[in-house]
Design a protein around this motif. Sequence first.
Motif, PDB file in Angstrom:
ATOM      1  N   ALA A   1       0.920  -1.333  -0.133  1.00  0.00           N
ATOM      2  CA  ALA A   1       0.004   0.069  -0.100  1.00  0.00           C
ATOM      3  C   ALA A   1       0.844   1.291   0.160  1.00  0.00           C
ATOM      4  N   LEU A   2       1.866   1.106   0.985  1.00  0.00           N
ATOM      5  CA  LEU A   2       2.850   2.281   1.036  1.00  0.00           C
ATOM      6  C   LEU A   2       3.541   2.714  -0.526  1.00  0.00           C
ATOM      7  N   GLN A   3       3.847   1.751  -1.126  1.00  0.00           N
ATOM      8  CA  GLN A   3       4.387   1.774  -2.371  1.00  0.00           C
ATOM      9  C   GLN A   3       3.510   2.429  -3.423  1.00  0.00           C
ATOM     10  N   LYS A   4       2.342   1.833  -3.322  1.00  0.00           N
ATOM     11  CA  LYS A   4       1.137   2.530  -4.390  1.00  0.00           C
ATOM     12  C   LYS A   4       0.893   3.923  -4.012  1.00  0.00           C
ATOM     13  N   TYR A   5       0.809   4.392  -2.667  1.00  0.00           N
ATOM     14  CA  TYR A   5       0.591   5.815  -2.205  1.00  0.00           C
ATOM     15  C   TYR A   5       1.745   6.668  -2.760  1.00  0.00           C
ATOM     16  N   ARG A   6       3.084   6.121  -2.755  1.00  0.00           N
ATOM     17  CA  ARG A   6       3.920   6.840  -3.186  1.00  0.00           C
ATOM     18  C   ARG A   6       4.088   7.199  -4.821  1.00  0.00           C
ATOM     19  N   LEU A   7       3.492   5.957  -5.481  1.00  0.00           N
ATOM     20  CA  LEU A   7       3.358   6.156  -6.943  1.00  0.00           C
ATOM     21  C   LEU A   7       2.284   7.281  -7.275  1.00  0.00           C
ATOM     22  N   LEU A   8       0.991   7.092  -6.371  1.00  0.00           N
ATOM     23  CA  LEU A   8      -0.308   7.956  -6.816  1.00  0.00           C
ATOM     24  C   LEU A   8       0.153   9.475  -6.371  1.00  0.00           C
ATOM     25  N   GLY A   9       0.995   9.673  -5.266  1.00  0.00           N
ATOM     26  CA  GLY A   9       1.380  10.843  -4.841  1.00  0.00           C
ATOM     27  C   GLY A   9       2.308  11.580  -5.796  1.00  0.00           C
ATOM     28  N   ASN A  10       3.090  10.929  -6.366  1.00  0.00           N
ATOM     29  CA  ASN A  10       3.820  11.562  -7.556  1.00  0.00           C
ATOM     30  C   ASN A  10       2.971  11.902  -8.757  1.00  0.00           C
ATOM     31  N   SER A  11       2.076  11.285  -8.716  1.00  0.00           N
ATOM     32  CA  SER A  11       1.085  11.373  -9.939  1.00  0.00           C
ATOM     33  C   SER A  11       0.228  12.597 -10.209  1.00  0.00           C
ATOM     34  N   LEU A  12      -0.846  12.509 -10.977  1.00  0.00           N
ATOM     35  CA  LEU A  12      -1.566  13.739 -11.214  1.00  0.00           C
ATOM     36  C   LEU A  12      -3.122  13.347 -11.543  1.00  0.00           C
ATOM     37  N   ASN A  13      -4.094  14.577 -11.407  1.00  0.00           N
ATOM     38  CA  ASN A  13      -5.206  14.106 -11.819  1.00  0.00           C
ATOM     39  C   ASN A  13      -5.639  14.085 -13.162  1.00  0.00           C
ATOM     40  N   VAL A  14      -6.194  12.739 -13.419  1.00  0.00           N
ATOM     41  CA  VAL A  14      -6.352  12.479 -15.009  1.00  0.00           C
ATOM     42  C   VAL A  14      -7.270  13.443 -15.659  1.00  0.00           C
ATOM     43  N   TRP A  15      -8.504  13.787 -14.842  1.00  0.00           N
ATOM     44  CA  TRP A  15      -9.512  14.595 -15.404  1.00  0.00           C
ATOM     45  C   TRP A  15      -9.158  16.096 -15.644  1.00  0.00           C
ATOM     46  N   VAL A  16      -8.247  16.424 -14.852  1.00  0.00           N
ATOM     47  CA  VAL A  16      -7.736  17.896 -14.894  1.00  0.00           C
ATOM     48  C   VAL A  16      -7.032  17.974 -16.359  1.00  0.00           C
ATOM     49  N   VAL A  17      -6.140  16.749 -16.337  1.00  0.00           N
ATOM     50  CA  VAL A  17      -5.126  16.901 -17.656  1.00  0.00           C
ATOM     51  C   VAL A  17      -5.977  16.581 -18.903  1.00  0.00           C
ATOM     52  N   ALA A  18      -7.332  15.726 -18.895  1.00  0.00           N
ATOM     53  CA  ALA A  18      -8.089  15.613 -20.042  1.00  0.00           C
ATOM     54  C   ALA A  18      -8.467  16.707 -20.290  1.00  0.00           C
TER      55      ALA A  18
END
Length: 417
Positions: free
Chosen positions: A378-395
Motif C-alpha cells: 500500500a505504501l508503494q502505491k501511495y508513493r506512486l499515486l502521490g507522484n502522479s496527477l489528476n487524470v480528469w484535469v489533464v483531460a
Amino acid sequence: MATIRALEFFSGIGGLHFGFNASGVRGEVLESFDMNQQANDTYKLSFGKSPVSRGIDRLTAKDIEKYNANCWLMSPPCQPYTRGGKLLDDQDNRAKPLLHLLDQLEKMKTPPTYVFLENVKNFETSRSRTRMVTLLHKMGYVSRECLLAPYHFGVPNDRLRYFLMARLRSSFRGTTSAMATETTETDQNFDSEKEIIYTSWPMPAFVEEPAKSTKQHSFQSHELRHFLDIDQSQAKHYLLSRQLILERPNFRFGASERTKVVMISSCFTKAYGSHHVAGGGGLLQTLKMEQEEYDFGDSESIAELGLRFFSPTEVARIHVFPLKEELESEIDHESLTSESTTSKLPVEETLTSVRPFSPRLVRNLKGPFLRFPDKLTALQKYRLLGNSLNVWVVAELLRGVLFADHPGSPLPVYRQY
Ligand SMILES: C[S@@+](CC[C@H](N)C(=O)[O-])C[C@H]1O[C@@H](n2cnc3c(N)ncnc32)[C@H](O)[C@@H]1O
C-alpha cells in the motif's frame, strides 16, 4: 488536421497517458520514458508496454526525432520547486532532465507542435519556468499557463498544480481566431514575467471552437463519498492507531466524510499513508459522524473519531484513474444489500453517481485501466499515486485548451453517461 502523436516524458504510472485517452482527442501516445522500476512495472501492466527506462537526461535530439512525434507531454520531478524543500530550482540535480529536454528541443529540426507540462505550484516563479517559456517563445510557440486544482473541475480534492500548454504559431495558419492578435507580438517584445497565469476554469483556449458550448465546461460537484470504496470491510486496515494520535498533540486532519456535505480531500503527497507522516493528504472520520467541531488540543477526543487513511484505490479514484475495480463494485452491490452486511455506504446513490469513471461508465470502457502489480505494498502505491496527477484535469486541459480545435470524440469518455 494531423492526429496527435505524443511522447510522454516522466511517465510514472501514466497519468498523462490516461488523461490523453480520456480527453477523447484523436491520436496516440507513441512512447513513454521513466526510470522508476515500480512505476514502469505498473505502466506495463496497465498499458501493456514498458516505458523506456533510460535516463531522460541521456536522450539526444536525434533519439527523440526518430519517433516523428508532434506532441510532448511532460511531468518532471517537482522537488526542485516544492515549498518546504530546498528550492534549488535549476541548481537541483533533479531539474536536470527537464533542462536537458529543453536543450534538445532547441536542437530539433522538427520540434513538436504541442507541448504540455505539469508541475507543482511554485514552478510558476522558478528560473526553470522562465527558461522554458522564454525558449518556447523564441522558437515560435504561444503559451497558456494556469494554476488549477481538481475542485475546479468538480472533483473534491485540493491539489493545486501548475500547467503549461504551448503550441507552435505556425499551427494556427488559416485559423481566424483570437490567436491572430497574440501572434503579432514579436519575439523581442516577449516578457515572460507579464504572461498571465490563469487561476479559474474555463480559461481561454488557443482557438475557440464554436461548436463547443460553455455547458461542456461546467461541472457537477461530486461528493467525496462517491469516491470511497463501496466495500468498507477493508477500511479497518487504514485506521490510524490510537497511539499515533495520542503521541501527537495538536494532531490535525484535513478531511472528514459527511453523508450530506461535500468535503474536500487535501493534496495526497507521496509520503501519504506513512504512519511517520500522518498528514499531507487528508483523513476520513468514520465514527461520531454527528460531531462537527474538533478540539485538536484534546488528543483523547480526536482518537475517538475513527480516523483512517484513504485506501490506495480511493486515492486513485480521487485522481480519476479508470479502475477495473469499479466493475467489481457492482458485484459488491449484491452482497452489500444482503441482510448480513453490517458496514455499508449509501450504495444506491454511489452506483448511480455520475462522477468520472463511475461503475456505470466503466462498464462501457474497454480500458486501459490502472493496474498495480500484486507485489506492491500500500505504501508503494501511495508513493506512486502521490507522484502522479489528476487524470480528469489533464483531460480537460488537453481537450478544452491545447487541442480545442482538434477532431476528437464528441464528448470525452468520462462524460458518456
Ligand atoms: C512527478 S513524477 C511524474 C509522474 C507521472 N506523471 C504519473 O502520472 O505517475 C516524475 C517522474 O520522473 C521520473 N524521473 C525523474 N528523473 C528521471 C530521469 N532522469 N529519467 C527518467 N525519468 C525520470 C521519476 O521516476 C518519476 O516517475
